[in-house]
Design a protein around this motif. Structure first.
Motif, PDB file in Angstrom:
ATOM      1  N   ALA A 163     -32.258   7.235  69.182  1.00 37.92           N
ATOM      2  CA  ALA A 163     -31.270   7.240  68.104  1.00 37.92           C
ATOM      3  C   ALA A 163     -30.089   8.136  68.463  1.00 37.92           C
ATOM      4  O   ALA A 163     -28.928   7.795  68.214  1.00 37.92           O
ATOM      5  N   MET A 164     -30.383   9.269  69.081  1.00 39.31           N
ATOM      6  CA  MET A 164     -29.314  10.188  69.479  1.00 39.31           C
ATOM      7  C   MET A 164     -28.425   9.554  70.548  1.00 39.31           C
ATOM      8  O   MET A 164     -27.193   9.660  70.491  1.00 39.31           O
ATOM      9  N   LYS A 165     -29.039   8.878  71.510  1.00 32.91           N
ATOM     10  CA  LYS A 165     -28.255   8.264  72.585  1.00 32.91           C
ATOM     11  C   LYS A 165     -27.333   7.171  72.050  1.00 32.91           C
ATOM     12  O   LYS A 165     -26.229   6.974  72.553  1.00 32.91           O
ATOM     13  N   LEU A 166     -27.793   6.447  71.026  1.00 32.51           N
ATOM     14  CA  LEU A 166     -27.002   5.353  70.467  1.00 32.51           C
ATOM     15  C   LEU A 166     -26.109   5.794  69.318  1.00 32.51           C
ATOM     16  O   LEU A 166     -25.358   4.987  68.778  1.00 32.51           O
ATOM     17  N   ALA A 167     -26.228   7.066  68.929  1.00 29.14           N
ATOM     18  CA  ALA A 167     -25.487   7.571  67.764  1.00 29.14           C
ATOM     19  C   ALA A 167     -25.810   6.751  66.519  1.00 29.14           C
ATOM     20  O   ALA A 167     -24.924   6.415  65.729  1.00 29.14           O
TER      21      ALA A 167
END
Length: 287
Positions: A163-167
């Motif tokens: 989720a963090m990588k994809l914002a």
């Protein structure tokens, strides 16, 4: 980095936001014109199908955005098993596979590229770069998104890191992953535009063996002719209304096994702006 290996948050922070190798050009990295014969499409592209390329026919005259590539050596350090897939190409296209295909299809002999080997620092970063380019695009359907998200989670090791990588929020990730629980027939209907995403999310909560029957029943209900309007009641008589209680609403949600996101979607559909404000205030008061 091996599949599933975890990366600590400090390392991850170095490749997102202002430091993202996907979001900004490399320092001093000017686009370079490269013959198509020296470029290979990313074998790990999350797209099943590049789709209709007619919207890129203008690439024969003008390429609006350079393709992001990594060198052959940088790519093969991560995926040595893909050597036969990239052939003798000197660069692998990570962002811009549709542009590459359009150039080949419409007769453009070369492509403007920017080399960013930092995108190939590990499998997680490379896959995230390919997924980020496609998520939310009109021609990238939600099943492709769901499969891409699942691949990224496998590389990241956790939903939170993906989720963090994809914002994106963890809720968005969960909604996309749930679509992979749909029966193949419903996945095909979703991709063809015959099934709405909101309905698909609800059907994904139903046991797989019953999903098609439930959808067919919903379609049948939707095609039934409306009942004729009842005769008007006398003007001096109040219409009879069945009182709605919280207990009745709760039982309805339980029968449907509705998840919080589906309940929220239903309330947004049902209530107007004032009703939503009242609901938010009521929930706040009960917290």
């Amino acid at each position: 980095m091996a599949r599933g290996t975890r990366t600590n948050l400090a390392t991850l922070a170095g490749v997102v936001g202002d430091n993202s190798p996907v979001d900004r050009p490399a320092v001093g990295g000017a686009p370079t014109n490269v013959p198509l014969s020296e470029l290979a499409p990313n074998p790990r592209n999350p797209r099943d199908d590049l789709g209709d390329l007619s919207d890129l026919v203008s690439i024969t005259g003008t390429q609006l955005q350079p393709a992001l590539v990594v060198t052959r050596d940088a790519y093969l350090r991560l995926y040595p098993e893909d050597e036969t897939k990239i052939g003798l190409a000197r660069w692998v296209v990570i962002n811009g596979c549709r542009r590459l295909a359009a150039a080949e299809n419409f007769g453009r002999p070369n492509l403007d590229t920017v080399v960013k080997d930092e995108v190939a620092k590990d499998r997680m970063t490379l896959l995230a770069a390919a997924v980020i380019e496609n998520v939310g695009r009109r021609d990238f359907d939600v099943i492709e998104e769901a499969k891409a998200v699942e691949l990224l989670i496998g590389e990241c090791g956790t939903v939170e890191m993906a989720a963090m990588k994809l914002a994106k929020s963890k809720g968005w990730i969960s909604q996309r992953r749930a679509l992979l629980n749909l029966a193949p027939e419903l996945q095909a209907a979703l991709r063809n535009g015959e099934l709405a995403v909101r309905t698909a999310r609800s059907l994904a909560q139903v046991p797989p063996e019953a999903q098609v029957q439930v959808w067919a029943a919903e379609q049948e209900r939707g095609h039934k002719k409306p009942e004729p309007d009842p005769a008007p009641e006398p003007e001096n008589r109040e219409p009879t209304r069945t009182p709605v209680t919280a207990a009745k609403v709760t039982r309805s949600f339980r029968r449907m096994e509705a998840d919080p996101v589906t309940i929220a979607d239903a309330l947004v559909d049902y209530l107007d702006a004032d009703g939503l404000q009242t609901l938010i205030q009521a929930l706040t008061d009960r917290h």
